[in-house]
Motif scaffolding. Structure first.
Motif, PDB file in Angstrom:
ATOM      1  N   GLU A  43       0.818  -1.203   0.000  1.00 57.96           N
ATOM      2  CA  GLU A  43       0.000   0.000   0.000  1.00 57.96           C
ATOM      3  C   GLU A  43       0.852   1.253   0.000  1.00 57.96           C
ATOM      4  OE1 GLU A  43      -2.451   0.522   3.450  1.00 57.96           O
ATOM      5  OE2 GLU A  43      -0.757   0.449   4.851  1.00 57.96           O
ATOM      6  N   PHE A  44       0.315   2.276  -0.616  1.00 53.02           N
ATOM      7  CA  PHE A  44       0.972   3.570  -0.701  1.00 53.02           C
ATOM      8  C   PHE A  44       1.010   4.236   0.667  1.00 53.02           C
ATOM      9  CE2 PHE A  44       2.106   7.584  -2.547  1.00 53.02           C
ATOM     10  CZ  PHE A  44       1.422   8.530  -1.809  1.00 53.02           C
ATOM     11  N   VAL A  45       2.139   4.876   0.959  1.00 54.82           N
ATOM     12  CA  VAL A  45       2.302   5.589   2.230  1.00 54.82           C
ATOM     13  C   VAL A  45       2.469   7.094   2.006  1.00 54.82           C
ATOM     14  CG1 VAL A  45       3.777   5.898   4.257  1.00 54.82           C
ATOM     15  CG2 VAL A  45       3.309   3.593   3.383  1.00 54.82           C
ATOM     16  N   ALA A  46       3.449   7.449   1.172  1.00 50.25           N
ATOM     17  CA  ALA A  46       3.728   8.880   0.963  1.00 50.25           C
ATOM     18  C   ALA A  46       4.503   9.045  -0.338  1.00 50.25           C
ATOM     19  CB  ALA A  46       4.518   9.462   2.122  1.00 50.25           C
ATOM     20  N   ARG A  47       4.427  10.277  -0.873  1.00 52.03           N
ATOM     21  CA  ARG A  47       5.076  10.544  -2.159  1.00 52.03           C
ATOM     22  C   ARG A  47       5.599  11.970  -2.173  1.00 52.03           C
ATOM     23  NH1 ARG A  47       4.099  14.911  -5.732  1.00 52.03           N
ATOM     24  NH2 ARG A  47       4.507  14.284  -7.871  1.00 52.03           N
ATOM     25  N   ILE A  48       6.706  12.170  -2.901  1.00 50.77           N
ATOM     26  CA  ILE A  48       7.270  13.509  -3.030  1.00 50.77           C
ATOM     27  C   ILE A  48       7.997  13.611  -4.367  1.00 50.77           C
ATOM     28  CG2 ILE A  48       9.533  12.991  -1.993  1.00 50.77           C
ATOM     29  CD1 ILE A  48       9.211  15.656  -0.418  1.00 50.77           C
ATOM     30  N   ASP A  49       8.017  14.813  -4.938  1.00 51.45           N
ATOM     31  CA  ASP A  49       8.877  14.997  -6.099  1.00 51.45           C
ATOM     32  C   ASP A  49      10.164  15.664  -5.633  1.00 51.45           C
ATOM     33  OD1 ASP A  49       6.593  17.554  -6.837  1.00 51.45           O
ATOM     34  OD2 ASP A  49       8.637  17.940  -6.180  1.00 51.45           O
ATOM     35  N   TRP A  50      11.136  15.766  -6.511  1.00 47.30           N
ATOM     36  CA  TRP A  50      12.455  16.222  -6.086  1.00 47.30           C
ATOM     37  C   TRP A  50      12.511  17.709  -5.795  1.00 47.30           C
ATOM     38  CZ3 TRP A  50      15.945  13.071  -4.241  1.00 47.30           C
ATOM     39  CH2 TRP A  50      15.903  11.733  -4.641  1.00 47.30           C
ATOM     40  N   THR A  51      11.436  18.424  -6.098  1.00 42.88           N
ATOM     41  CA  THR A  51      11.395  19.828  -5.654  1.00 42.88           C
ATOM     42  C   THR A  51      11.038  19.906  -4.181  1.00 42.88           C
ATOM     43  OG1 THR A  51       9.047  20.161  -6.122  1.00 42.88           O
ATOM     44  CG2 THR A  51      10.578  20.478  -7.947  1.00 42.88           C
ATOM     45  N   GLY A  52      10.448  18.821  -3.665  1.00 38.00           N
ATOM     46  CA  GLY A  52      10.048  18.790  -2.265  1.00 38.00           C
ATOM     47  C   GLY A  52       8.830  19.616  -1.940  1.00 38.00           C
ATOM     48  N   ILE A  53       8.167  20.144  -2.951  1.00 31.64           N
ATOM     49  CA  ILE A  53       7.075  21.081  -2.711  1.00 31.64           C
ATOM     50  C   ILE A  53       5.744  20.383  -2.516  1.00 31.64           C
ATOM     51  CG2 ILE A  53       5.802  23.029  -3.707  1.00 31.64           C
ATOM     52  CD1 ILE A  53       8.342  23.818  -5.150  1.00 31.64           C
ATOM     53  N   THR A  54       5.574  19.231  -3.108  1.00 25.59           N
ATOM     54  CA  THR A  54       4.239  18.622  -3.117  1.00 25.59           C
ATOM     55  C   THR A  54       4.236  17.236  -2.498  1.00 25.59           C
ATOM     56  OG1 THR A  54       4.691  17.898  -5.372  1.00 25.59           O
ATOM     57  CG2 THR A  54       3.389  19.917  -5.077  1.00 25.59           C
ATOM     58  N   PRO A  55       4.463  17.125  -1.199  1.00 27.04           N
ATOM     59  CA  PRO A  55       4.319  15.812  -0.576  1.00 27.04           C
ATOM     60  C   PRO A  55       2.850  15.424  -0.496  1.00 27.04           C
ATOM     61  CG  PRO A  55       4.713  17.457   1.109  1.00 27.04           C
ATOM     62  CD  PRO A  55       4.848  18.147  -0.225  1.00 27.04           C
ATOM     63  N   TYR A  56       2.620  14.126  -0.465  1.00 28.40           N
ATOM     64  CA  TYR A  56       1.254  13.607  -0.358  1.00 28.40           C
ATOM     65  C   TYR A  56       1.294  12.364   0.509  1.00 28.40           C
ATOM     66  CZ  TYR A  56      -3.336  11.877  -1.683  1.00 28.40           C
ATOM     67  OH  TYR A  56      -4.619  11.427  -1.645  1.00 28.40           O
ATOM     68  N   TYR A  57       0.275  12.212   1.334  1.00 29.70           N
ATOM     69  CA  TYR A  57       0.264  11.121   2.310  1.00 29.70           C
ATOM     70  C   TYR A  57      -1.022  10.321   2.252  1.00 29.70           C
ATOM     71  CZ  TYR A  57       4.053  13.916   4.253  1.00 29.70           C
ATOM     72  OH  TYR A  57       5.217  14.618   4.432  1.00 29.70           O
ATOM     73  N   ALA A  58      -0.889   9.053   2.565  1.00 29.01           N
ATOM     74  CA  ALA A  58      -2.075   8.238   2.803  1.00 29.01           C
ATOM     75  C   ALA A  58      -2.764   8.742   4.066  1.00 29.01           C
ATOM     76  CB  ALA A  58      -1.686   6.777   2.958  1.00 29.01           C
ATOM     77  N   THR A  59      -4.052   8.602   4.110  1.00 35.30           N
ATOM     78  CA  THR A  59      -4.823   9.091   5.255  1.00 35.30           C
ATOM     79  C   THR A  59      -4.335   8.472   6.562  1.00 35.30           C
ATOM     80  OG1 THR A  59      -6.753   9.398   3.838  1.00 35.30           O
ATOM     81  CG2 THR A  59      -7.138   9.297   6.215  1.00 35.30           C
TER      82      THR A  59
END
Length: 124
Positions: free
Chosen positions: A46-62
């Motif tokens: 399952e997905f936990v968290a994601r980020i691009d290399w700019t570090g600006i747009t992290p996203y998390y599982a609930t």
């Protein structure tokens, strides 16, 4: 072929904190974003968290939002997952992964390179 090498993991008590690291052997055009997944025994990855290399747009599982923090250090080709207030249900093997996608993708099939996995066990 890019290698992702993970470090960290271990046996923790509920409420404790732990940080995982993932170092990429190189940065390529097909590694625009990085993510952490986890897989508990008998369950799907399952997905936990994601980020691009700019570090600006992290996203998390609930399930981990407000407890986990994903970050990226470009100069070190390294992505971290800081896990706070750990719970027994966080017990799993954690994997870092790379994708060519810049947009948010959360399915494992969208990721082409994987770390070796890090066991995290949280006891109550």
């Amino acid at each position: 072929q890019v290698r992702l090498v993970q470090s960290g993991g271990g046996l923790m008590q509920a409420g404790e904190s732990l940080t995982l690291a993932c170092v990429a052997s190189a940065r390529t055009d097909n590694m625009r974003s990085m993510a952490w997944f986890r897989q508990a025994p008998g369950k799907e990855r399952e997905f936990v968290a994601r980020i691009d290399w700019t570090g600006i747009t992290p996203y998390y599982a609930t399930s981990v939002k407000d407890r986990f923090t994903i970050s990226a250090v470009n100069a070190k080709n390294t992505v971290y997952l800081e896990m706070n207030t750990l719970r027994p249900e966080d017990t799993a093997i954690y994997y870092c992964a790379a994708t060519q996608a810049m947009e948010l993708v959360t399915h494992p099939s969208d990721y082409h390179s994987w770390g070796q996995g890090s066991q995290v066990t949280v006891s109550s």
